[in-house]
Design an enzyme around this catalytic site. Structure first.
Site, PDB file in Angstrom:
ATOM      1  N   ARG A 228      -5.753 -64.316  40.227  1.00 46.03           N
ATOM      2  CA  ARG A 228      -6.371 -63.598  39.120  1.00 46.03           C
ATOM      3  C   ARG A 228      -7.413 -64.510  38.506  1.00 46.03           C
ATOM      4  O   ARG A 228      -7.225 -65.725  38.410  1.00 46.03           O
ATOM      5  CB  ARG A 228      -5.334 -63.197  38.065  1.00 46.03           C
ATOM      6  CG  ARG A 228      -4.472 -62.000  38.433  1.00 46.03           C
ATOM      7  CD  ARG A 228      -5.277 -60.712  38.467  1.00 46.03           C
ATOM      8  NE  ARG A 228      -4.445 -59.529  38.670  1.00 46.03           N
ATOM      9  CZ  ARG A 228      -4.186 -58.990  39.843  1.00 46.03           C
ATOM     10  NH1 ARG A 228      -4.667 -59.569  40.939  1.00 46.03           N
ATOM     11  NH2 ARG A 228      -3.449 -57.895  39.955  1.00 46.03           N
ATOM     12  N   GLU A 257     -14.217 -58.359  35.285  1.00 44.74           N
ATOM     13  CA  GLU A 257     -14.607 -57.645  36.497  1.00 44.74           C
ATOM     14  C   GLU A 257     -15.095 -56.246  36.147  1.00 44.74           C
ATOM     15  O   GLU A 257     -14.500 -55.577  35.305  1.00 44.74           O
ATOM     16  CB  GLU A 257     -13.423 -57.574  37.466  1.00 44.74           C
ATOM     17  CG  GLU A 257     -12.993 -58.950  37.965  1.00 44.74           C
ATOM     18  CD  GLU A 257     -11.804 -58.910  38.917  1.00 44.74           C
ATOM     19  OE1 GLU A 257     -11.304 -57.793  39.217  1.00 44.74           O
ATOM     20  OE2 GLU A 257     -11.374 -59.984  39.355  1.00 44.74           O
ATOM     21  N   HIS A 276     -13.150 -58.593  44.516  1.00 47.76           N
ATOM     22  CA  HIS A 276     -11.724 -58.277  44.379  1.00 47.76           C
ATOM     23  C   HIS A 276     -11.272 -57.327  45.496  1.00 47.76           C
ATOM     24  O   HIS A 276     -10.584 -56.324  45.270  1.00 47.76           O
ATOM     25  CB  HIS A 276     -11.421 -57.657  43.016  1.00 47.76           C
ATOM     26  CG  HIS A 276      -9.991 -57.843  42.598  1.00 47.76           C
ATOM     27  ND1 HIS A 276      -9.608 -57.996  41.292  1.00 47.76           N
ATOM     28  CD2 HIS A 276      -8.847 -57.914  43.315  1.00 47.76           C
ATOM     29  CE1 HIS A 276      -8.294 -58.135  41.206  1.00 47.76           C
ATOM     30  NE2 HIS A 276      -7.814 -58.095  42.442  1.00 47.76           N
TER      31      HIS A 276
END
Length: 317
Positions: A228, A257, A276
């Site tokens: 993360r 993000e 991601h």
């Protein structure tokens, strides 16, 4: 009638398997809120929790079990789930193959200068780019020894690498040469040519990696983060990259993000960015349903403890 809500678009074959397991239950599938929204208040089971479901939670009096569609559960309302004794299971293990492949694509891309050669191809430049490094014989520090960490360690041994692992318990694990707790991180970082973060985001790991850690890393070292973004102090990482305190980074996750367009990370030639997507795979839905959800469903229907990926609310994973 009991209801299962799966907030994903599933292949008909998987829907049929769910129907066979939850015989006589109402099975609702679909990603869009208009597909699952009307059924949340009656659902006993929800698979594929979404942030948009949180406002519905106050009326979801029948809810007993939530199956996350991701390995990380930090975006879920954990305190509310715990208070209401709602069972939560994660998708841990689904990502071991695709994410370990992503980790090595970043490490190899950096080591064999694929990032530089891709830029050269765009400008039709024939240039050696100073290629000299090998993975073989190097040392990798793996933060996290879950399914992803173990698969990554297994591949690293095929490259003849020394694998130093870090986990909460410090307990030894196959394919790891040495295992430490996170308390030993500053001590061991100077020995690592590559540092790979696969940890979940918890109170313990939030902002774990700071400027103090970058100062202990080799100037030639390469950092990979697929855990993360919040695990790393992103400002400290940016400074370490700009000042050549470390050589480079491969990043799949970020504090915010999508990564903002004004982030200096976009422009750095020593940074490789993926959006991601490290866990994306053609087998994702099958693995969540068949390897986790349906195995747990049998125990759930028998009112037994769920055997796969049961989340400990106190640990946060």
């Amino acid at each position: 009638m009991n209801t299962v809500v799966i907030a994903q678009n599933l292949e008909e074959e998987l829907v049929e398997k769910v129907k066979q397991t939850f015989n006589g239950w109402n099975i609702i599938t679909g990603k869009d809120e208009e597909q699952w929204g009307p059924y949340i208040k009656d659902a006993a089971v929800i698979a594929g929790w979404k942030n948009a479901m949180t406002p519905y939670l106050q009326d979801a009096h029948s809810l007993k079990w939530v199956q996350s569609w991701s390995a990380g559960v930090d975006k879920h309302p954990l305190d509310e789930f715990k208070k209401r004794d709602i069972i939560l299971t994660s998708a841990n293990g689904v990502h071991a193959y695709p994410i370990s492949e992503t980790i090595f694509s970043l490490m190899l891309g950096w080591t064999r200068k694929i990032n530089a050669y891709t830029r050269h191809q765009q400008s039709k430049t024939w240039h050696h780019a100073g290629l000299s490094l090998e993975l073989h014989g190097k040392t990798v520090g793996l933060l996290g020894a879950g399914a992803i960490g173990k698969e990554t360690a297994k591949i690293a041994k095929a490259f003849g690498m020394t694998v130093k692992g870090f986990r909460r318990s410090g307990e030894n694990e196959e394919y790891f040469d040495e295992m430490y707790t996170l308390d030993n991180l500053l001590e061991i970082l100077p020995e690592c040519d590559y540092v790979v973060i696969t940890l979940p985001l918890t109170d313990e790991t939030n902002q774990l990696f700071t400027s103090a850690h970058f100062s202990k890393m080799k100037e030639s070292s390469f950092l990979v983060n697929i855990g993360r973004g919040e695990i790393i102090d992103e400002s400290a990482l940016t400074r370490a990259l700009q000042s050549s305190e470390i050589a480079g980074a491969g990043l799949d996750v970020f504090e915010k993000e999508p990564l903002p367009e004004d982030s200096p990370l976009w422009e750095m030639e020593n940074v490789m960015i993926t959006p991601h997507t490290a866990g994306s795979t053609e087998h994702y839905n099958n693995r969540v349903i068949e390897d986790i959800f349906l195995k747990n469903a049998e125990s759930f229907l028998d009112q037994q403890l769920l055997p796969v990926n049961l989340v400990d609310y106190d640990k946060g994973y």
